[in-house]
Structures are given as structure tokens and as C-alpha cells.
Design a protein around this motif. Structure first.
Motif, PDB file in Angstrom:
ATOM      1  N   MET A 266      46.146  22.505  35.350  1.00 30.18           N
ATOM      2  CA  MET A 266      45.651  23.103  34.098  1.00 30.18           C
ATOM      3  C   MET A 266      44.266  23.719  34.311  1.00 30.18           C
ATOM      4  SD  MET A 266      47.720  23.022  31.527  1.00 30.18           S
ATOM      5  CE  MET A 266      46.623  23.171  30.131  1.00 30.18           C
ATOM      6  N   GLN A 267      43.435  23.030  35.066  1.00 28.36           N
ATOM      7  CA  GLN A 267      42.090  23.537  35.345  1.00 28.36           C
ATOM      8  C   GLN A 267      42.160  24.802  36.198  1.00 28.36           C
ATOM      9  OE1 GLN A 267      39.244  22.285  34.020  1.00 28.36           O
ATOM     10  NE2 GLN A 267      40.467  20.821  32.896  1.00 28.36           N
ATOM     11  N   ILE A 268      42.998  24.782  37.219  1.00 29.55           N
ATOM     12  CA  ILE A 268      43.167  25.964  38.073  1.00 29.55           C
ATOM     13  C   ILE A 268      43.699  27.129  37.239  1.00 29.55           C
ATOM     14  CG2 ILE A 268      44.499  26.939  39.989  1.00 29.55           C
ATOM     15  CD1 ILE A 268      44.376  24.103  41.294  1.00 29.55           C
ATOM     16  N   ALA A 269      44.713  26.861  36.408  1.00 28.57           N
ATOM     17  CA  ALA A 269      45.282  27.916  35.560  1.00 28.57           C
ATOM     18  C   ALA A 269      44.227  28.481  34.618  1.00 28.57           C
ATOM     19  CB  ALA A 269      46.477  27.376  34.774  1.00 28.57           C
ATOM     20  N   SER A 270      43.409  27.624  34.053  1.00 25.49           N
ATOM     21  CA  SER A 270      42.343  28.093  33.160  1.00 25.49           C
ATOM     22  C   SER A 270      41.391  29.019  33.902  1.00 25.49           C
ATOM     23  CB  SER A 270      41.571  26.912  32.580  1.00 25.49           C
ATOM     24  OG  SER A 270      42.397  26.140  31.758  1.00 25.49           O
ATOM     25  N   TRP A 271      40.992  28.626  35.111  1.00 28.43           N
ATOM     26  CA  TRP A 271      40.085  29.444  35.923  1.00 28.43           C
ATOM     27  C   TRP A 271      40.741  30.789  36.247  1.00 28.43           C
ATOM     28  CZ3 TRP A 271      39.633  31.865  40.652  1.00 28.43           C
ATOM     29  CH2 TRP A 271      38.342  32.179  41.073  1.00 28.43           C
ATOM     30  N   LEU A 272      42.004  30.752  36.658  1.00 24.73           N
ATOM     31  CA  LEU A 272      42.717  31.981  37.001  1.00 24.73           C
ATOM     32  C   LEU A 272      42.856  32.905  35.785  1.00 24.73           C
ATOM     33  CD1 LEU A 272      45.498  30.488  39.304  1.00 24.73           C
ATOM     34  CD2 LEU A 272      43.590  31.946  40.033  1.00 24.73           C
ATOM     35  N   LEU A 273      43.162  32.329  34.629  1.00 22.88           N
ATOM     36  CA  LEU A 273      43.299  33.130  33.417  1.00 22.88           C
ATOM     37  C   LEU A 273      41.977  33.786  33.023  1.00 22.88           C
ATOM     38  CD1 LEU A 273      45.681  30.800  31.407  1.00 22.88           C
ATOM     39  CD2 LEU A 273      46.215  33.116  32.207  1.00 22.88           C
ATOM     40  N   LEU A 274      40.897  33.048  33.200  1.00 21.08           N
ATOM     41  CA  LEU A 274      39.582  33.625  32.906  1.00 21.08           C
ATOM     42  C   LEU A 274      39.271  34.782  33.848  1.00 21.08           C
ATOM     43  CD1 LEU A 274      37.498  30.413  32.169  1.00 21.08           C
ATOM     44  CD2 LEU A 274      37.996  32.283  30.574  1.00 21.08           C
ATOM     45  N   GLN A 275      39.570  34.607  35.125  1.00 20.93           N
ATOM     46  CA  GLN A 275      39.299  35.675  36.089  1.00 20.93           C
ATOM     47  C   GLN A 275      40.169  36.896  35.788  1.00 20.93           C
ATOM     48  OE1 GLN A 275      36.544  34.850  37.672  1.00 20.93           O
ATOM     49  NE2 GLN A 275      36.967  32.834  36.791  1.00 20.93           N
ATOM     50  N   ARG A 276      41.429  36.646  35.398  1.00 20.15           N
ATOM     51  CA  ARG A 276      42.319  37.750  35.057  1.00 20.15           C
ATOM     52  C   ARG A 276      41.796  38.495  33.830  1.00 20.15           C
ATOM     53  NH1 ARG A 276      48.384  37.190  32.872  1.00 20.15           N
ATOM     54  NH2 ARG A 276      47.187  36.802  31.006  1.00 20.15           N
ATOM     55  N   ALA A 277      41.292  37.745  32.847  1.00 18.79           N
ATOM     56  CA  ALA A 277      40.732  38.374  31.649  1.00 18.79           C
ATOM     57  C   ALA A 277      39.536  39.248  32.005  1.00 18.79           C
ATOM     58  CB  ALA A 277      40.343  37.307  30.625  1.00 18.79           C
ATOM     59  N   ALA A 278      38.715  38.797  32.908  1.00 24.02           N
ATOM     60  CA  ALA A 278      37.571  39.598  33.350  1.00 24.02           C
ATOM     61  C   ALA A 278      38.050  40.809  34.146  1.00 24.02           C
ATOM     62  CB  ALA A 278      36.626  38.758  34.188  1.00 24.02           C
ATOM     63  N   ASN A 279      39.018  40.595  35.002  1.00 27.26           N
ATOM     64  CA  ASN A 279      39.556  41.659  35.851  1.00 27.26           C
ATOM     65  C   ASN A 279      40.165  42.776  35.016  1.00 27.26           C
ATOM     66  OD1 ASN A 279      40.613  43.157  37.969  1.00 27.26           O
ATOM     67  ND2 ASN A 279      41.788  41.503  38.836  1.00 27.26           N
ATOM     68  N   SER A 280      40.806  42.424  33.907  1.00 28.44           N
ATOM     69  CA  SER A 280      41.458  43.420  33.065  1.00 28.44           C
ATOM     70  C   SER A 280      40.526  43.987  31.990  1.00 28.44           C
ATOM     71  CB  SER A 280      42.691  42.811  32.400  1.00 28.44           C
ATOM     72  OG  SER A 280      42.301  41.817  31.476  1.00 28.44           O
ATOM     73  N   GLY A 281      39.294  43.499  31.937  1.00 34.41           N
ATOM     74  CA  GLY A 281      38.335  44.010  30.968  1.00 34.41           C
ATOM     75  C   GLY A 281      38.389  43.341  29.607  1.00 34.41           C
ATOM     76  N   GLU A 282      39.201  42.287  29.461  1.00 32.20           N
ATOM     77  CA  GLU A 282      39.294  41.578  28.186  1.00 32.20           C
ATOM     78  C   GLU A 282      38.045  40.738  27.915  1.00 32.20           C
ATOM     79  OE1 GLU A 282      43.004  39.389  27.776  1.00 32.20           O
ATOM     80  OE2 GLU A 282      43.974  40.861  29.064  1.00 32.20           O
ATOM     81  N   MET A 283      37.389  40.332  28.984  1.00 40.14           N
ATOM     82  CA  MET A 283      36.158  39.546  28.878  1.00 40.14           C
ATOM     83  C   MET A 283      35.153  40.107  29.881  1.00 40.14           C
ATOM     84  SD  MET A 283      37.617  35.604  28.732  1.00 40.14           S
ATOM     85  CE  MET A 283      36.063  34.834  28.272  1.00 40.14           C
ATOM     86  N   THR A 284      33.873  39.980  29.563  1.00 37.98           N
ATOM     87  CA  THR A 284      32.839  40.378  30.512  1.00 37.98           C
ATOM     88  C   THR A 284      32.645  39.248  31.511  1.00 37.98           C
ATOM     89  OG1 THR A 284      30.998  39.410  29.279  1.00 37.98           O
ATOM     90  CG2 THR A 284      31.640  41.686  28.698  1.00 37.98           C
ATOM     91  N   ARG A 285      32.015  39.562  32.611  1.00 43.05           N
ATOM     92  CA  ARG A 285      31.732  38.529  33.608  1.00 43.05           C
ATOM     93  C   ARG A 285      30.834  37.443  33.019  1.00 43.05           C
ATOM     94  NH1 ARG A 285      31.265  41.400  39.515  1.00 43.05           N
ATOM     95  NH2 ARG A 285      33.117  42.677  39.289  1.00 43.05           N
ATOM     96  N   ASP A 286      29.917  37.840  32.147  1.00 43.37           N
ATOM     97  CA  ASP A 286      29.045  36.849  31.504  1.00 43.37           C
ATOM     98  C   ASP A 286      29.847  35.928  30.588  1.00 43.37           C
ATOM     99  OD1 ASP A 286      26.795  37.806  32.788  1.00 43.37           O
ATOM    100  OD2 ASP A 286      26.139  39.043  31.092  1.00 43.37           O
ATOM    101  N   GLN A 287      30.806  36.485  29.854  1.00 45.38           N
ATOM    102  CA  GLN A 287      31.659  35.654  28.995  1.00 45.38           C
ATOM    103  C   GLN A 287      32.475  34.681  29.842  1.00 45.38           C
ATOM    104  OE1 GLN A 287      33.664  38.956  27.074  1.00 45.38           O
ATOM    105  NE2 GLN A 287      32.824  38.352  25.071  1.00 45.38           N
ATOM    106  N   VAL A 288      32.992  35.174  30.949  1.00 45.67           N
ATOM    107  CA  VAL A 288      33.779  34.315  31.844  1.00 45.67           C
ATOM    108  C   VAL A 288      32.894  33.206  32.388  1.00 45.67           C
ATOM    109  CG1 VAL A 288      34.999  34.203  34.056  1.00 45.67           C
ATOM    110  CG2 VAL A 288      35.476  36.061  32.457  1.00 45.67           C
ATOM    111  N   ALA A 289      31.700  33.568  32.838  1.00 43.74           N
ATOM    112  CA  ALA A 289      30.788  32.567  33.386  1.00 43.74           C
ATOM    113  C   ALA A 289      30.477  31.494  32.350  1.00 43.74           C
ATOM    114  CB  ALA A 289      29.505  33.226  33.884  1.00 43.74           C
ATOM    115  N   SER A 290      30.309  31.905  31.101  1.00 40.24           N
ATOM    116  CA  SER A 290      30.034  30.952  30.029  1.00 40.24           C
ATOM    117  C   SER A 290      31.236  30.047  29.770  1.00 40.24           C
ATOM    118  CB  SER A 290      29.663  31.703  28.757  1.00 40.24           C
ATOM    119  OG  SER A 290      29.535  30.818  27.681  1.00 40.24           O
ATOM    120  N   GLU A 291      32.423  30.641  29.661  1.00 44.54           N
ATOM    121  CA  GLU A 291      33.633  29.865  29.371  1.00 44.54           C
ATOM    122  C   GLU A 291      34.055  28.983  30.537  1.00 44.54           C
ATOM    123  OE1 GLU A 291      35.455  29.344  26.548  1.00 44.54           O
ATOM    124  OE2 GLU A 291      33.709  30.334  25.696  1.00 44.54           O
ATOM    125  N   LYS A 292      33.838  29.453  31.755  1.00 41.86           N
ATOM    126  CA  LYS A 292      34.286  28.678  32.909  1.00 41.86           C
ATOM    127  C   LYS A 292      33.463  27.409  33.083  1.00 41.86           C
ATOM    128  CE  LYS A 292      31.950  29.651  36.990  1.00 41.86           C
ATOM    129  NZ  LYS A 292      31.852  28.247  37.203  1.00 41.86           N
TER     130      LYS A 292
END
Length: 176
Positions: A73-99
Motif C-alpha cells: 500500500m505504501q509503495i502504491a501510494s508513492w507510485l501514484l503520487l509520482q504518476r500524478a506529478a509525472n502527468s501534471g495532476e500535482m506539482t512536485r511540491d505537492q507530491v513532496a508534501s503528500e509523500k
């Protein structure tokens, strides 16, 4: 600015380049595939195999199943966050905060633990593969975000880990 800091600013972070490019897809697919494979196993064949174990091995199996599920679940969460950043759904700063809510440090029992040798081969394989993937993701996380894996403060934490993960996933995919 000294020579070292200029050099570090110009260094290409390979993990970051991988995560924020199309070469991320195979890693993402591997992680999500492992999540699905583990879920299928635990709900099907694993359930039947667990019933045949001795009391000690069954207890270890139950504990390791929870660790495996948490780790994935933790790995999936990390991967989903990176995918969201990669696709432009989230900024890198948002990902860093959520991760910061993602923990990539779920351990496993050692192979010399009582009952380990009785655990089903397919289950042990899933555990080992999840640990290898967690190690890879953790190294990438440290290279991209630095400072090691951010952990939730233990002191004063009263939340439910499953609820935390659901909240993290909801936020990662919230449209607003």
C-alpha cells in the motif's frame, strides 16, 4: 558559490529523471502488478495454504501478510503520487508534501524466524519481491527528495494507518 555546490546543482539525478519521464511506466506497472498479484494470492491460494500451517507458522503468516499488505500500500501510494506529478495532476511540491505521509520502511521477519521455513513458497516469493521493490523505491525517493524517507511523527499520532492511506489516495486524485 563553491565548486561542490555548483557541481551538485548541475548533477542529473537519474532517479528523478526516471520518475518524471515515460521510463517510469515499467516501474509503476511492476509495483501495481505486484499489488494485484499479492491481493489475488492472499484472497485465494494463500488463504487455503495458510489453513494447512502449524500454529507458529500461521501466526507468522498472519503477521507477514499484514506487513506485506502495508508495504505494498505504501509503495502504491508513492507510485501514484509520482504518476500524478509525472502527468501534471500535482506539482512536485505537492507530491513532496503528500509523500511525507508515505512510509517506505515496512520490515519483514527474518528467514530464521520460527515458522518461516513452513511458509508457502509463493508467499515467501511475494514478500521478497515486495522488499526488493520497496528498497528500489526508497533509494529513488532519497535521491529525488533527499534527506531520507520522511516519516509521520510517532509521538502523538493516533490516526488509523488505513484511513491515512485512503486519505492520501483521495487527495492524490482529487480534482479541483
Amino acid at each position: 558559490m563553491n565548486e561542490l555546490s555548483k557541481e551538485s546543482m548541475n548533477t542529473v539525478k537519474l532517479a528523478e529523471r526516471r520518475v518524471f519521464s515515460q521510463s517510469f511506466r515499467p516501474l509503476y506497472n511492476e509495483g501495481m502488478g505486484l499489488v494485484e498479484e499479492a491481493a489475488e494470492y492472499l484472497d485465494g491460494k494463500g488463504r487455503a495454504e495458510a489453513k494447512k500451517l502449524s500454529r507458529i507458522a500461521a501466526t507468522l503468516y498472519a503477521a507477514e501478510s499484514m506487513r506485506l499488505t502495508t508495504r505494498l500500500m505504501q509503495i502504491a501510494s508513492w507510485l501514484l503520487l509520482q504518476r500524478a506529478a509525472n502527468s501534471g495532476e500535482m506539482t512536485r511540491d505537492q507530491v513532496a508534501s503528500e509523500k511525507s505521509k508515505v512510509r517506505l520502511d515496512t520490515v519483514s521477519a527474518h528467514e530464521d524466524a520460527a515458522g518461516w521455513s513452513e511458509l508457502p513458497e509463493d508467499f515467501v516469493d511475494l514478500v521478497k519481491r515486495s522488499l526488493r521493490l520497496q528498497s528500489l523505491v526508497r533509494r529513488m525517493d532519497e535521491e529525488i527528495y533527499g534527506g531520507g524517507v520522511t516519516k509521520l511523527p510517532v509521538e502523538g499520532r493516533r490516526g488509523n494507518p488505513v484511513s491515512d492511506q485512503i486519505s492520501l489516495l483521495n487527495h492524490a486524485f482529487a480534482r479541483g
